[in-house]
Design an enzyme around this catalytic site. Structure first.
Site, PDB file in Angstrom:
ATOM      1  CB  CYS A  39      33.312  31.019  18.826  1.00 60.21           C
ATOM      2  SG  CYS A  39      34.204  29.473  18.541  1.00 60.21           S
ATOM      3  CB  CYS A  73      34.168  25.876  17.771  1.00 61.53           C
ATOM      4  SG  CYS A  73      33.474  25.934  19.430  1.00 61.53           S
ATOM      5  CG  ASP A 104      53.983  17.228  38.012  1.00 62.36           C
ATOM      6  OD1 ASP A 104      55.146  16.857  38.293  1.00 62.36           O
ATOM      7  OD2 ASP A 104      53.685  18.421  37.818  1.00 62.36           O
ATOM      8  CG  ASP A 115      60.535  19.236  39.667  1.00 63.09           C
ATOM      9  OD1 ASP A 115      59.599  18.513  40.082  1.00 63.09           O
ATOM     10  OD2 ASP A 115      60.342  20.229  38.942  1.00 63.09           O
TER      11      ASP A 115
END
Ligand code: GUN
Ligand code: ZN
Length: 649
Positions: free
Chosen positions: A275, A277, A92, A127
């Site tokens: 959770c 996970c 970027d 930009d």
């Protein structure tokens, strides 16, 4: 031009891929923001790929440039060496720092040539970050600056170029910015939206994406700067966002917040290990607060990134399954602001219609907005056209379209006059013989689960006496076939085809219309969506019956031998066609003299054909006898560059 290839789709979302010098990017993809300074990046880039399955990254060229030791390493060894990562790296340009600090201390030329020198795979034009509060005049001036810089960058750069799309909250500026970006950009990066996301202004975000849409080239990848919450991925993908980037996984971790696809939890509120996970399995959520602060940030960042990676995978699966609207609606249930954004989406239904698939395997109701999906809106609009000049309709309760059920439903009264029946369905009153069509036929909502007694509206049965000695089912088959042909081909096309002596056949097992035959054999098979799909013979009949260009896609001379031999038609070999066709529709593939080569189903919408550089436009499902002579061995398209070296994984 970026070699983008679309493989599957749903909504405006695209399961696609494009090559970069450091490997292929599979879309939709999340590009986590990584800090160019390794000591400030809690999860090493290599691990982002190996442990989280995210194979491309974005980093700030501006921070790299501004920070002397980083700049020196990047200049000498390249950005991949600096990050110790050899997959695709997007950089970027510094516009975000302009937003955050009010200014950037670099010229567009300097930061752009720096990105080239350090070997960025996708370099971003500097930009002018356009705040949502700016006046139209100021936003326009900024847009012109961004566009001029983009043209200049394109002149000096042959690699992949990301061009930001700005324009603030002004729809005319967004579409102009998108068109100008499309002229030179490979990646069209919708920007200036971080303030909208931070303030949960998803309606405004939806307006921005809808406004930009007509200007966005279908051949480029669409990026959305700053989408990092897993709650928003399905929503953004639905709007055609191919690439997401965000540092949210880390920002939320620093604020001790846990990201989930259905919302955010502050760590200090967590009392239960809810959770499981793969990370929380090893270290329950309730243990995180006990970690020393630095370890805690890493643990939270890892958890957040894993949630993001899982959600992206789920979005991809939903695109394959045709269930992305359902997933987006489920996620919207997590936050009213997302629901507002989805409402803006359904109001902008026209944006979705040109690429809205002809049908899907199922239609499941998730919530109040499910009935406003483009599939329903299109069905109702089509229905209005279908019904013009027909009727009058009498109402009765719905019956399944099976011979047993239809045997006693009169198609004609005792005087021999035809009776048209309409029945209530969850999307409104529909002619009985059309109730197997998508989305009505596969509609799964709470309605069928309510008992008949729950219904307040009395059955609107009209007193038409069925002749007890007549079995009406054969007449129903005839009517259903004719109406479905009219539905697909228009009443003229339907009439012309019906004159060819077609006969409908029901499945002996389910009783549903399954095939259509004619004097030359099986012409159509009827799928679960209730739509007739032509066989090769059916294609020949359609071709002989419907005048050019109806249902046609014209194949470039070079590809004729491949297509007539049964190979799929590639996007770049399309010369034109019937613009009313949509993805999933059956089409006749013809050569420049309108000779029939094959029957196929569209993957791309006609306006996308030729504008997407790579891959299939129409999948061939039936073709004539093999033409004389040998079929060429090679596919008419080279393979994409190889994936990254597996040793690096
Ligand atoms: N990062 C977040 N928003 C933006 C934007 O609008 N432009 C650029 N270049 N980077 C961003
Ligand atoms: Zn977890």
């Amino acid at each position: 031009m970026v070699e983008f290839e679309l493989r599957e789709r749903d909504g405006l979302a695209r399961l696609g891929r494009f090559p970069t010098p450091h490997g292929v990017v599979e879309t939709p993809a999340l590009l986590p923001v990584v800090h160019p300074d390794r000591s400030r990046q809690p999860i090493p880039p290599k691990e982002i790929r190996s442990r989280f399955g995210l194979s491309a990254l974005i980093t700030s060229a501006y921070i790299t440039w501004r920070t002397e030791p980083l700049r020196a390493v990047a200049e000498a060894d390249g950005i991949h060496a600096l990050l110790d990562f050899d997959g695709p790296v997007m950089t970027d340009s510094g516009a975000f720092q302009q937003h955050a600090y009010g200014h950037v201390e670099v010229t567009d030329e300097a930061i752009f040539s720096f990105q080239r020198r350090i070997g960025s795979d996708i370099a971003t034009v500097l930009d002018v970050f356009t705040e949502p509060t700016w006046s139209e005049a100021r936003a326009l001036e900024a847009l012109e600056t961004t566009s001029a810089r983009a043209r200049k960058a394109r002149e000096m750069h042959h690699g992949l170029l990301a061009v930001p799309v700005q324009g603030g909250l002004y729809p005319s500026l967004r579409v102009r910015s998108a068109s100008e970006a499309s002229e030179v950009g490979d990646i069209l990066a919708v920007g200036g939206v971080v303030p909208l996301m931070e303030q949960y202004r998803f309606s405004d975000l939806a307006r921005v994406l809808i406004a930009a849409r007509p200007g966005l080239s279908p051949g480029a990848a669409v990026h959305l700067f700053g989408t990092g919450h897993p709650m928003t991925f399905a929503f953004a993908a639905l709007f055609g966002v191919d690439l997401f980037d965000s540092s949210s996984y880390l920002k939320f971790a620093r604020r001790e917040a846990l990201m989930f696809p259905d919302g955010t939890y502050p760590l200090d509120a967590v009392r239960e290990p809810f959770c499981r996970c793969s990370l929380c399995e090893r270290r329950p959520l309730t243990e995180l607060a006990k970690l020393p602060p630095e370890e805690r940030v890493v643990a939270l960042a890892e958890h957040n990134l894993l949630q993001c990676a899982q959600e992206i995978a789920l979005v991809r699966q939903a695109i394959r399954d045709g269930t992305l609207w359902e997933l987006a609606e489920r996620r919207a249930a997590g936050h009213p602001a997302l629901q507002a954004g989805l409402r803006t989406a359904v109001r902008g239904v026209r944006t979705f219609l040109p690429t809205e698939p002809e049908s899907r395997r199922s239609f499941r109701v998730v919530g109040a907005m499910s009935g406003l999906r483009p599939a329903v809106i299109r069905f109702l609009a089509h229905l209005e056209k279908f019904k013009a000049g027909r009727g009058p309709y009498k109402e009765r309760s719905r019956v399944p379209l099976t011979p047993e059920a239809l045997a006693h439903v009169p198609t004609h009264d005792r005087s021999g006059a035809a009776i048209a029946w309409e029945v209530p369905t969850p999307v409104g009153r529909v002619p009985l013989e059309l109730t197997e069509l998508y989305p009505v036929g596969v509609y799964l909502g709470p309605e069928p689960f309510e008992s008949a007694a729950d219904r307040t509206d009395p059955s609107p049965e009209e007193p038409v006496e069925a002749d007890p000695d007549t079995d009406y089912s054969a007449r129903w088959t005839e009517r259903q076939l004719r109406s479905v042909l009219d539905w697909v081909l228009g009443s003229e096309g339907g009439a012309a085809l019906a004159a060819k002596g077609l006969e409908g056949h029901r499945s002996p097992r389910t009783g549903r219309l399954r095939s259509v035959t004619g004097p030359s054999g099986i012409l159509f098979s009827v799928g679960n969506d209730g739509l007739p799909r032509p066989t090769w013979r059916g294609g020949e009949l359609l071709h002989a019956t419907l005048p050019f260009p109806a249902r046609r896609i014209v194949v470039d001379e070079d590809a004729v031998p491949f297509v007539s031999g049964g190979r799929s038609l590639f996007s770049r070999h399309v010369r034109g066609g019937d613009s009313s066709l949509v993805p999933g529709a059956s089409a006749l593939l013809v050569d420049g003299q309108d000779r029939l080569l094959a029957v196929g189903r569209l993957l791309l919408a006609p306006p996308e054909m030729g504008r997407i550089a790579r891959g299939v436009a129409v999948r061939v499902v039936a073709h004539g006898a093999r033409p004389e002579g040998e079929l060429p061995e090679e596919e008419p398209e080279a393979l994409v560059p190889p994936a990254p070296d597996p040793r690096d994984l």
